[in-house]
Design an enzyme around this catalytic site. Structure first.
Site, PDB file in Angstrom:
ATOM      1  N   LYS A 114     -13.279   2.291  -3.785  1.00  0.00           N
ATOM      2  CA  LYS A 114     -14.582   2.733  -2.934  1.00  0.00           C
ATOM      3  C   LYS A 114     -15.756   3.406  -3.257  1.00  0.00           C
ATOM      4  O   LYS A 114     -17.102   2.900  -3.335  1.00  0.00           O
ATOM      5  CB  LYS A 114     -14.081   3.511  -1.404  1.00  0.00           C
ATOM      6  CG  LYS A 114     -13.277   2.628  -0.329  1.00  0.00           C
ATOM      7  CD  LYS A 114     -13.174   3.592   0.868  1.00  0.00           C
ATOM      8  CE  LYS A 114     -12.668   3.093   1.846  1.00  0.00           C
ATOM      9  NZ  LYS A 114     -11.709   4.035   3.300  1.00  0.00           N
ATOM     10  N   HIS A 131       7.160 -27.394   2.281  1.00  0.00           N
ATOM     11  CA  HIS A 131       6.220 -28.423   1.566  1.00  0.00           C
ATOM     12  C   HIS A 131       4.932 -27.964   0.705  1.00  0.00           C
ATOM     13  O   HIS A 131       4.002 -28.472   0.131  1.00  0.00           O
ATOM     14  CB  HIS A 131       5.399 -29.102   2.904  1.00  0.00           C
ATOM     15  CG  HIS A 131       7.239 -30.548   2.860  1.00  0.00           C
ATOM     16  ND1 HIS A 131       7.490 -31.325   2.866  1.00  0.00           N
ATOM     17  CD2 HIS A 131       7.152 -29.223   4.217  1.00  0.00           C
ATOM     18  CE1 HIS A 131       8.094 -31.364   3.759  1.00  0.00           C
ATOM     19  NE2 HIS A 131       8.618 -30.340   4.380  1.00  0.00           N
ATOM     20  N   GLU A 181       0.547  -0.848  -0.086  1.00  0.00           N
ATOM     21  CA  GLU A 181       0.193  -0.123   0.406  1.00  0.00           C
ATOM     22  C   GLU A 181       1.149   1.475   0.072  1.00  0.00           C
ATOM     23  O   GLU A 181       0.802   2.617  -0.469  1.00  0.00           O
ATOM     24  CB  GLU A 181      -0.878   0.136   1.177  1.00  0.00           C
ATOM     25  CG  GLU A 181      -2.037   1.276   0.491  1.00  0.00           C
ATOM     26  CD  GLU A 181      -2.692   0.770   1.819  1.00  0.00           C
ATOM     27  OE1 GLU A 181      -3.819   0.525   1.610  1.00  0.00           O
ATOM     28  OE2 GLU A 181      -3.214   0.929   3.658  1.00  0.00           O
TER      29      GLU A 181
END
EC number: 5.3.1.9
Length: 532
Positions: free
Chosen positions: A457, A351, A322
């Site tokens: 937004k 793994h 960010e």
């Protein structure tokens, strides 16, 4: 380079902080003396800009704001007496409030002490507290913490389900700087409803952390919530862990916040040194710059070999991405900068995706995090093989992975902590906060705003407004409509795909309309009012 040459390079570039007992090793990043010399002028500028930032200069020019998270652990550096006092008062208020909660001076509404903590926040208001809780909370904390960090209804139900029968002993903290961020606001509405249904007074269980004068602060004061703590204008969400946002949940869980602050302050002092080789954050920033050619061309894979630090990569994702993921530099040039971060923990990841790291695309570098102390003092480690403990295996696998990657041309950085405690975690947070700030200066981007978040937004708001229009039309609609007809009725043919998403979601949740036909053939669907 043979093993003895690598050893010499390790010794030449190893950073060690004797007070914090923290090591930073960049020897497995391939760089030349010429590259280091070429960066010195850029670092001179970065050090000067950081000094100005700490002195109170406007370091977030896009929003005209100071950037003061370093003051939180060194109030004496704050540019005004008012800021210094506000910081000190906040820490004391956090400690006092936590003590009153722990001893029952502030009781739950039904009597007795609070036993649960429901934390509502998003972004930095959740990622930092989650990381610190996982890293430092005792096995039997004074309050058991639960997080709502999304606007997922099923997520609300799951968290509230775990608190069934315990709402009367649950302290609810709502964190939102602006006071109207949708995710925590939505969670607040749903949690308030749960308290009403349970017949429990919500205000007697509620705390706000928010900006002065925000809508959330007004609600908290009008309704008589237990407490309101400040989020200062000059502290961003992703650098708020040493503000009330991070200190309050830590203190409520019994974590030593003074040690956390002291570790951060000690690291801040070390990363204030205007000399590349003697500044651990500058060494990290240099490694990032060189390995990614100043363009973030390689991802940072974070591998802490400690279960307690498993959430560190998620915390770093926000702090790094960010801050550095910006379309334009400070001069207004389009640059599309960034640095991708992902990871989980060792040895689990060996793994999982380390196979690709070793043999596949060479588009990354690794940050190993080693912790020297295997377990809490006084707990013996049994041998799982002759003269070998589980902790020895963990250390051996870290060293082996580091070596195997380097031998195949894969670079890495290694951070070594003495143990996982409040002091070392505070130092680790501060180290990366400064490294991000210095790197941002190297590439000349504003690390302290997030216009891309705001764009999302605004787009979401437009979708919700269109949904309201759809619902209004369907309430008045007598017959069926196709998607093109609905789009025409709403005068938005260019938004037909958005309409399809909206009506599909509304039907799935039993609201106002039904879809007739094959959902895989959107243009053939019939949209009908839902029968009453």
């Amino acid at each position: 380079m043979d093993s003895l040459q690598l050893w010499q390079r390790y010794c030449d570039w190893l950073y060690y902080h004797p007070e914090l007992e923290i090591f930073v090793d960049i020897s497995r990043i391939r760089f030349t003396p010429a590259q280091v010399e070429a960066l010195r002028p850029l670092f001179a500028r970065a050090f000067a800009e950081m000094q100005a930032l700490e002195a109170g200069a406007i370091a977030n020019p896009d929003e005209g704001r100071q950037v003061g998270h370093y003051w939180l652990r060194a109030p004496e550096l704050a540019p005004t007496a008012e800021i210094r006092q506000a910081i000190q008062d906040c820490v004391e208020q956090v400690e006092s409030f936590a003590k009153k909660i722990h001893c029952g001076t502030i009781p739950a509404s039904g009597g007795g002490r609070f036993t649960e903590l429901l934390w509502i926040g998003i972004g930095g208001s959740a990622l930092g507290p989650q990381f610190v809780a996982e890293a430092l909370a005792p096995l039997q904390p004074p309050l058991n913490i639960h997080f709502i960090d999304n606007t997922d209804p099923d997520g609300f139900d799951r968290v509230l389900g775990r608190l069934a029968g315990k709402l009367g002993q649950t302290l609810v903290v709502v964190t939102s700087k602006s006071g109207n961020t949708p995710e925590p606001r939505n969670a607040l509405v749903e949690v308030e409803l749960a308290y009403r249904k349970a017949g429990i007074p919500f205000s007697a269980h509620a705390v706000a952390i928010t900006g002065p004068g925000s809508q959330l602060e007004q609600q908290a004061r009008q309704e008589g919530w237990l407490a309101v703590f400040p989020i200062f204008d000059w502290v961003g969400g992703r650098t708020s862990e040493t503000s009330a946002v991070g200190l309050l949940p830590a203190a409520l869980q019994g974590i030593d916040i003074r040690a956390l602050l002291a570790g951060a302050a000690t690291m801040d002092k070390a990363t204030r040194v205007p000399h590349l080789e003697r500044n651990p954050a500058a060494l990290l920033a240099m490694a990032w710059y060189i390995v990614g050619e100043g363009r973030g061309r390689k991802d940072m894979v974070v591998l802490p070999y400690k279960d307690r630090l498993a959430l560190f990569s998620r915390y770093l994702q926000q702090l790094v991405m960010e801050s550095l993921g910006k379309s334009h530099d400070l001069q207004g040039n389009r640059v599309e900068q960034g640095l991708t971060v992902y990871g989980n923990k060792g040895t689990t990841d060996q793994h999982a995706y380390v196979q690709q790291l070793r043999d596949g695309l060479n588009n990354f570098f690794v940050t190993f995090i080693e912790v020297l102390q295997d377990r809490e003092p006084g707990i013996p480690s049994p041998f799982v093989e002759p003269e070998v403990t589980s902790g020895d295996y963990l250390d051996g696998l870290l060293q082996g992975t580091r070596q195997a990657l380097y031998e195949n041309g894969r670079d890495s950085v290694t951070i070594t902590l003495p143990r996982v405690d409040a002091r070392s975690v505070g130092a680790l947070i501060a180290l990366y906060e400064r490294a991000v700030g210095l790197y941002a200066s190297l590439i000349q981007v504003n690390a302290y705003h997030q216009p891309g978040v705001e764009a999302g937004k605004k787009a979401a708001s437009a979708v919700l407004q269109l949904q309201r229009q759809v619902l209004e039309v369907m309430r008045e609609q007598k017959g069926s409509l196709t998607l093109p007809q609905l789009a025409e009725k709403l005068s938005c043919p260019e938004r037909i795909e958005t309409l399809y998403w909206i009506v599909r979601h509304l039907q799935a949740n039993g609201r106002s309309l039904v879809l007739v036909g094959d959902p895989g053939r959107p243009l053939e669907l019939s949209i009908q009012p839902r029968p009453a």
